[in-house]
Every structure is written in C-alpha cells, then in structure tokens.
Design a protein around this motif. Structure first.
Motif, PDB file in Angstrom:
ATOM      1  N   LEU A  37      40.698  16.464   2.401  1.00  0.00           N
ATOM      2  CA  LEU A  37      40.493  15.319   1.511  1.00  0.00           C
ATOM      3  C   LEU A  37      39.942  14.162   2.330  1.00  0.00           C
ATOM      4  O   LEU A  37      40.680  13.481   3.036  1.00  0.00           O
ATOM      5  CB  LEU A  37      41.813  14.929   0.835  1.00  0.00           C
ATOM      6  CG  LEU A  37      41.761  13.778  -0.181  1.00  0.00           C
ATOM      7  CD1 LEU A  37      40.845  14.125  -1.345  1.00  0.00           C
ATOM      8  CD2 LEU A  37      43.166  13.435  -0.663  1.00  0.00           C
ATOM      9  N   MET A  38      38.644  13.949   2.229  1.00  0.00           N
ATOM     10  CA  MET A  38      37.986  12.907   3.007  1.00  0.00           C
ATOM     11  C   MET A  38      37.518  11.802   2.063  1.00  0.00           C
ATOM     12  O   MET A  38      36.388  11.797   1.574  1.00  0.00           O
ATOM     13  CB  MET A  38      36.822  13.496   3.814  1.00  0.00           C
ATOM     14  CG  MET A  38      37.249  14.579   4.784  1.00  0.00           C
ATOM     15  SD  MET A  38      35.884  15.231   5.776  1.00  0.00           S
ATOM     16  CE  MET A  38      35.520  13.811   6.806  1.00  0.00           C
ATOM     17  N   VAL A  39      38.431  10.883   1.772  1.00  0.00           N
ATOM     18  CA  VAL A  39      38.148   9.768   0.874  1.00  0.00           C
ATOM     19  C   VAL A  39      38.701   8.492   1.485  1.00  0.00           C
ATOM     20  O   VAL A  39      39.506   8.511   2.417  1.00  0.00           O
ATOM     21  CB  VAL A  39      38.783   9.997  -0.513  1.00  0.00           C
ATOM     22  CG1 VAL A  39      38.178  11.220  -1.190  1.00  0.00           C
ATOM     23  CG2 VAL A  39      40.298  10.139  -0.401  1.00  0.00           C
ATOM     24  N   SER A  40      38.252   7.366   0.946  1.00  0.00           N
ATOM     25  CA  SER A  40      38.780   6.078   1.382  1.00  0.00           C
ATOM     26  C   SER A  40      40.149   5.843   0.759  1.00  0.00           C
ATOM     27  O   SER A  40      40.587   6.585  -0.138  1.00  0.00           O
ATOM     28  CB  SER A  40      37.828   4.957   0.965  1.00  0.00           C
ATOM     29  OG  SER A  40      37.785   4.863  -0.451  1.00  0.00           O
ATOM     30  N   HIS A  41      40.795   4.790   1.191  1.00  0.00           N
ATOM     31  CA  HIS A  41      42.120   4.467   0.662  1.00  0.00           C
ATOM     32  C   HIS A  41      42.072   4.259  -0.844  1.00  0.00           C
ATOM     33  O   HIS A  41      42.974   4.683  -1.582  1.00  0.00           O
ATOM     34  CB  HIS A  41      42.660   3.213   1.359  1.00  0.00           C
ATOM     35  CG  HIS A  41      43.941   2.713   0.767  1.00  0.00           C
ATOM     36  ND1 HIS A  41      43.973   1.706  -0.184  1.00  0.00           N
ATOM     37  CD2 HIS A  41      45.226   3.085   0.971  1.00  0.00           C
ATOM     38  CE1 HIS A  41      45.229   1.480  -0.536  1.00  0.00           C
ATOM     39  NE2 HIS A  41      46.006   2.293   0.161  1.00  0.00           N
ATOM     40  N   ALA A  42      41.013   3.621  -1.331  1.00  0.00           N
ATOM     41  CA  ALA A  42      40.933   3.306  -2.754  1.00  0.00           C
ATOM     42  C   ALA A  42      40.901   4.557  -3.621  1.00  0.00           C
ATOM     43  O   ALA A  42      41.316   4.514  -4.786  1.00  0.00           O
ATOM     44  CB  ALA A  42      39.696   2.456  -3.020  1.00  0.00           C
ATOM     45  N   HIS A  43      40.428   5.667  -3.085  1.00  0.00           N
ATOM     46  CA  HIS A  43      40.296   6.891  -3.871  1.00  0.00           C
ATOM     47  C   HIS A  43      41.416   7.897  -3.608  1.00  0.00           C
ATOM     48  O   HIS A  43      41.349   9.030  -4.087  1.00  0.00           O
ATOM     49  CB  HIS A  43      38.940   7.542  -3.604  1.00  0.00           C
ATOM     50  CG  HIS A  43      37.783   6.733  -4.096  1.00  0.00           C
ATOM     51  ND1 HIS A  43      37.149   5.805  -3.293  1.00  0.00           N
ATOM     52  CD2 HIS A  43      37.171   6.685  -5.314  1.00  0.00           C
ATOM     53  CE1 HIS A  43      36.171   5.236  -3.976  1.00  0.00           C
ATOM     54  NE2 HIS A  43      36.168   5.742  -5.209  1.00  0.00           N
ATOM     55  N   LEU A  44      42.435   7.488  -2.885  1.00  0.00           N
ATOM     56  CA  LEU A  44      43.578   8.375  -2.664  1.00  0.00           C
ATOM     57  C   LEU A  44      44.413   8.490  -3.929  1.00  0.00           C
ATOM     58  O   LEU A  44      44.463   7.554  -4.750  1.00  0.00           O
ATOM     59  CB  LEU A  44      44.466   7.829  -1.541  1.00  0.00           C
ATOM     60  CG  LEU A  44      43.991   7.990  -0.102  1.00  0.00           C
ATOM     61  CD1 LEU A  44      44.943   7.265   0.840  1.00  0.00           C
ATOM     62  CD2 LEU A  44      43.891   9.461   0.277  1.00  0.00           C
TER      63      LEU A  44
END
Length: 673
Positions: A573-580
């Motif tokens: 899961l390679m996403v920014s904090h906002a998309h967690l």
C-alpha cells in the motif's frame, strides 16, 4: 667401518641376497612396518580451497597434507633426476647405484656419490633412524624392499612429500613451499623446485632463514645438474640462477582466525568455509586501518554475508588476533552485546504486518509513561506527532516503545528467535525496553535479522561451513511489511562520500552508556554488520553508531558489487497519509480508546505571524491539561483552556507541538517575522 667398506659390504650383501632368493623373500616379508599414517595440520580453507589458516601437529611441527597431483611436475622431474633416476624401475634398492657408489668409494678413498634410493630415504624418515651405521643402513634396505611390496610408487612418493625435512620445524614439501615461498607447490619456478630438492639432504645446514648463502649454493648445484640432465634447458637454468633465494620464512596464512578456531574446535582434518579469502583479507586490512590512531583498548567486528544464500563471506572478530589491550583474541561477532536502536526496524516491521501502522501513519512522540517506565528520546526532545517512517528514520525511542507495547515484548522475542538469533535477558520476562537495546544479542544475531528484512521477511540463518545444508527459511514478516521497512531505512541520509541515498537500507545504534556503536545494512544481495566498542563493556564516551560504524558499513558493502534493492511487492500500500484507511491514519495504543484526534485550529501550518506579540493557540477535541513544545523544548505546561497565548516572540521558524492529557498530539510550523 670406513665409508668405502660399508658400501662394498652392501654390494656383497645384495649379491648374496640375489643368490638366495627364497631366503631374501622370507626376510623381507617378515619385516614389521612402522606406522604409515601421520598427523597432518588441521586446515581451514575458503570457499575456493584457498588456505585460510593451519594448525601445527603435536611436537610443534608444520606438517601439511599433500598429494602428488597437487605438486608441480617439475619438482618430481628434478627430484628423480637428482636423487633416484631409476625410481620407477627398482624395487626399493638400486643395485647399479650401489655398485657405482662402492666402486667410486674404493677408487677415491671417500664417498663420492650416495646409493640410497628414495624408497630407502622414506624408510629412514618413517623410522627416523641413523644413516651411517651398518645396522641402520641394513634396516633401511630391508624396510625399503618391504615398502615396495605393499605400496605403489605414488604412495611412496606421497610419504616422502609428507615427511621430508626442510629445516627447523618444517616437514614435508607443502609446508616448506608455504614457509619459504608463501605459495602452494602446485606452481613452482625452476629455482623454487631446485631449492626444495636440495634442502632435505642437509636441512639444518642449508636452512634458508639461517644460512641463505649455503641454501642458494645448494640450489644452484641442483640447477646445474638439471641442465646437464636435460630436465631444464641451459637458458632456463641461467635465468633461474638469477632468481632471488629466500632468506627468511613466510608466516603461515592467518586469515579469519576466529572463525578458523571455531571450525578447528569441531575436530582435526580439513574444514571448508563459505568465506572468500580475498574479501576476508581486504576487510581485515580495513579493520586495522579503521582502528589506527584510536584507543588501543577498542575493538571492532565486521560480518558480511550473502543474504540470498545465507553464506558468510567474511568475518572479522577483531582488528588484531592478539592478547593486547584490545583483547583481540575475543571474537566480537559472537559476543553478547546490547543492540541499541538496531532492533527498531524489526518492531516496525511487526507493526506493519499486524496492521497496527503504516509508514505514513501518524504517531505521537510525546511524554508517556508505562507503569514506572517512562522512555525518553536520545536527545531528550519531543517531536509531537509525526509519521511512523520519520520516527524510524530519526530513531526516536518513544514511538517504538508505543508500538512495542501494542505488539507485546514477548512477540518481539519470539520473532527474534525465529530468525535464528538467541536473545538473552539479564533477568525476568521481556519488557518494553528490549526494543531500545535491553536484551543481549550478538553481531551474528543482528546481521541475521537484517538478512531476514533483506529477504523480504524470510528468515535466512547465516552459515559459514561449506558442508552445512541451507536451512528451510521460516517466514517472519510479509514481503510488503519487510519491504516497507527496507524502503524507510533506504531513505536515511548516508554518511558523507557514501554515495546517493536509496542504494543501501541501513540503521545505526548506540547502546546505553556509549558501550557499543553499531551499524547494519543491506542492498539487494549482501548484508553487513559492524560493531565497535570495548570487549570488557567499558563505556566509550562520544561513541555514536552513526559517526563511527556507519561510514565503515558503507566501506564494507563497497567491497562487493552493488545490487539494487528490490521493487515493492504487488500488494504494498503506497499512498500518502491522506489516502490511508481511517484506522491507519493515527496510531492508537492499547489504552487509547478516543476516536477523535487533538486538533490545533490556530495558527494554521506554515503561518507567518508578527514577532513580539506572542502566538495565540486554539485547540479542539483535546483533553486538558495541555503541554506545548517549541522545537522540542517545553515552553508551556498545565494549560487547561483550549485557547491561550504562547510567550514566543523571537523571529524565525518554529515547530509547535501540543500534547494533551491522553498523549495525543498536534503540530504546526510557523514563522515569526
């Protein structure tokens, strides 16, 4: 009896024996042979068969196993031409040589040439008997005849190669070649072969390390004879005469001495290791250079392995193998030490795997207490709320203890043991402090755990014996969790001149009281571990893993070809904090049941404010009292209202962190102008 008389007597004896063949056969067959098997040095060799270290046989002799196929054929050509031309034709004694020697002795009233065959010389070596007495010579003849009936020519030559004396405590061709030339006898120059032929005739008189001129003269006589016999050309002989002759002994190989000791302790014979001799030599030299000019009481250990196979490629237990102040005889790759912060990556990996956190999860670096235990960061500062990845890169203590509490210290210990490590506690059950170094581990243990991370979560126990089977790999972490840890570690800024960021995933550690400085890291193929400190555990003021061990770690990994780190597994899961997912946005410990996060509604992040008027603070969803930090230092405490003004007036940039009574934190950066 004078020499010419015993030579004549031998000829007569031979003639008499030939006339009484049956009696001679019974006499020879009744011969009791001495032991034909002799102790040889225990040898430790590298992955390619190169000698790393050898151990003397009882009696303090260098006697090393050798077979004719591992000897330069030129040596045999010279040996037979010089000592026994009819070796392959006679059956132990050479009647023609004896007749010639006797005739020459009668004519010159002295011994002009010998009559001993190589088989007779072997007989003398086996019994260590006299050469000039009638009884001794008769015994050698009888034993030589018996040897020829029970052994073939190659076996007789092999005994000669093993027992021929070469001066001092050197026995056998291989020990002599290593001692005088520093090389195996498989490839010899004409000059070297000639010297090795000449020395056994008078080993003490011709010792190169004590009488180099006499040794050289003996060598030159052999070369002249070989040219005359056509064994070598006259041109080759002239060139060989110009070759230098040794005037001292070369020390026996002494590579990987600590690992060799471990191998030899398992029994005599030959031990083949996974170590690469050239790489081992380079790293031993690197260790000595690294300690030059430092406190002599300090020691250093280096371990380098191929994490894909688990094979140890080099193991340096100390900079020098001695009894000096640095206690170099102690193998510090096997010594129990505190791992400092180097266990933190495993904690984060377990947290990722159990869904407790993601690299972009926010975690509080705020004052916290677990019973009577209140962990502190190394620098005594608090950063407020920050990402898990950043907390690992900064090696903060409080976040990793929070994660350890959520995981349970026993689970961390179990994971360590599954990697193949053998952690030891001073007393009692494991506590939260184990994630900060409160457990005993060896450098081998730590390197093994980093090999697991490099192998995307599969335990890869290290092995250093060539004949040791590759163990079945146990899975400790999921590939995505292990890769995420490695990706975070690869983002740490490397030491100066170590190359660009992202090539090596690494972590440093410093144990309590500055007793141990550590650095561990890996690329796509190799894993390495460095330890520096005092073997007696005395603190070393000013010793930091990042400053001492990290640069050396990159030098060690620079000795092998770089392999890029692997690409992320497909399910990472390679996403920014906002998309967690909501549950992963902020880490909440077991005791934190609040569903709302503390919010700092004013000032906004990156606000520019006027200096000299204080900084107004407005909070929501927090539990008082509040503590406020500016750049990690507390500037306000016990604030019970959600709105107040900070006494902050100096121009410049500041990071403000607010922590509520439940340990939740909020952070903004502001500039006062």
């Amino acid at each position: 009896m004078r020499p010419e008389r015993w030579l004549l007597a031998l000829v007569l004896l031979l003639w008499t024996g030939a006339m009484a063949r049956d009696g001679l056969d019974r006499w020879v067959d009744a011969t009791v042979l001495p032991p034909l098997v002799h102790d040889t040095a225990t040898e430790v060799r590298d992955r390619n068969g190169t000698l790393l270290r050898a151990y003397k046989v009882p009696g303090d002799y260098w006697r090393m196993a050798v077979t004719p196929d591992r000897v330069d054929p030129l040596f045999f050509d010279m040996l037979l031409a010089y000592e026994d031309k009819r070796f392959h034709q006679h059956r132990g004694i050479d009647p023609w040589a004896m007749a010639r020697a006797g005739w020459q002795a009668l004519g010159h009233r002295e011994i002009v040439s010998g009559a001993s065959t190589l088989t007779m010389q072997v007989a003398r070596l086996l019994e260590d008997g006299p050469t000039g007495q009638w009884s001794g010579k008769l015994r050698q003849m009888r034993l030589a005849l018996a040897l020829e009936r029970q052994l073939d020519k190659q076996q007789i030559l092999q005994i000669y190669l093993l027992l021929a004396p070469y001066g001092g405590n050197i026995e056998g061709l291989r020990a002599a070649s290593l001692s005088y030339f520093g090389k195996e006898p498989l490839r010899l120059t004409p000059a070297q072969a000639a010297l090795l032929v000449a020395l056994p005739q008078s080993p003490e008189l011709r010792r190169p390390d004590r009488a180099p001129d006499i040794a050289r003269a003996a060598r030159d006589r052999v070369l002249a004879r070989m040219a005359g016999a056509g064994v070598i050309t006259a041109e080759a002989a002239r060139a060989a005469l110009r070759d230098p002759s040794p005037d001292r002994r070369v020390p026996m190989p002494m590579l990987a001495p600590h690992l060799a000791d471990r191998a030899s302790a398992e029994g005599p014979g030959r031990h083949d290791l996974t170590v690469d001799a050239d790489l081992q030599a380079r790293l031993e030299a690197l260790a000595r250079r690294a300690m030059t000019g430092r406190d002599p009481r300090l020691s250093l250990a280096i371990l380098l392995a191929d994490h894909q196979t688990g094979e140890v490629l080099a193991s340096v237990g100390s900079p020098s193998y001695d009894l000096g102040a640095g206690q170099g005889f102690i193998d510090m790759t096997k010594a129990l030490r505190s791992p400092g912060s180097t266990l933190k990556p495993l904690v984060y990996g377990l947290a990722f795997d159990r869904g407790l956190a993601h690299p972009q999860t926010l975690i509080a670096d705020t004052p916290v207490q677990f019973g009577s235990y209140a962990p502190q960061n190394f620098d005594g500062r608090f950063r407020g709320e920050l990402s898990v990845a950043r907390a690992l890169q900064l090696s903060l203590n409080i976040p990793v203890v929070r994660l350890t509490e959520a995981l349970g210290p026993a689970h961390l210990m179990a994971a360590l043991r599954t990697t193949g490590a053998r952690p030891e506690l001073a007393a009692g059950a494991p506590g939260l402090a184990i994630s900060l170094g409160g457990v005993g581990l060896t450098l081998e243990d730590l390197t093994t755990s980093y090999a697991m991370l490099a192998q995307l979560g599969r335990a890869q126990p290290l092995r250093w014996r060539r004949d040791e089977p590759k163990p079945t790999a146990a899975r400790i972490l999921s590939p995505r969790a292990a890769w995420s840890v490695g990706h975070v570690l690869a983002g740490i800024t490397p030491p100066p001149a170590a190359g660009p960021r992202g090539r090596v995933a690494f972590k440093t550690g410093t144990s309590y009281g500055h007793r141990d400085a550590l650095a561990l890291g890996f690329d796509g193929r190799h894993v390495a571990g460095i330890w520096m400190g005092r073997p007696d555990g005395t603190p070393v003021p000013g010793a930091f893993g990042g400053e001492l061990a990290a640069p050396l770690l990159f030098e060690v990994l620079g000795q092998v070809r770089h392999t890029p780190l692997p690409a992320p597994p497909a399910d990472t899961l390679m996403v920014s904090h906002a998309h967690l997912p909501q549950a992963l946005k902020r880490f909440r410990g077991p005791g934190d049941t609040s569903q709302q996060a503390l919010r700092l509604t004013f000032p906004p992040d990156r606000a520019r404010l006027t200096a000299g008027q204080g900084v107004p603070i407005k909070l929501r969803d927090g539990t008082p009292p509040y503590t406020v930090l500016a750049n990690g230092a507390v500037i306000a405490a016990n604030q019970h209202r959600p709105a107040f003004t900070l006494p902050l007036s100096e121009p410049g940039f500041s990071t403000l962190s607010v922590i509520d009574a439940k340990g939740r934190a909020a952070r903004v950066s502001v500039e006062l102008r």
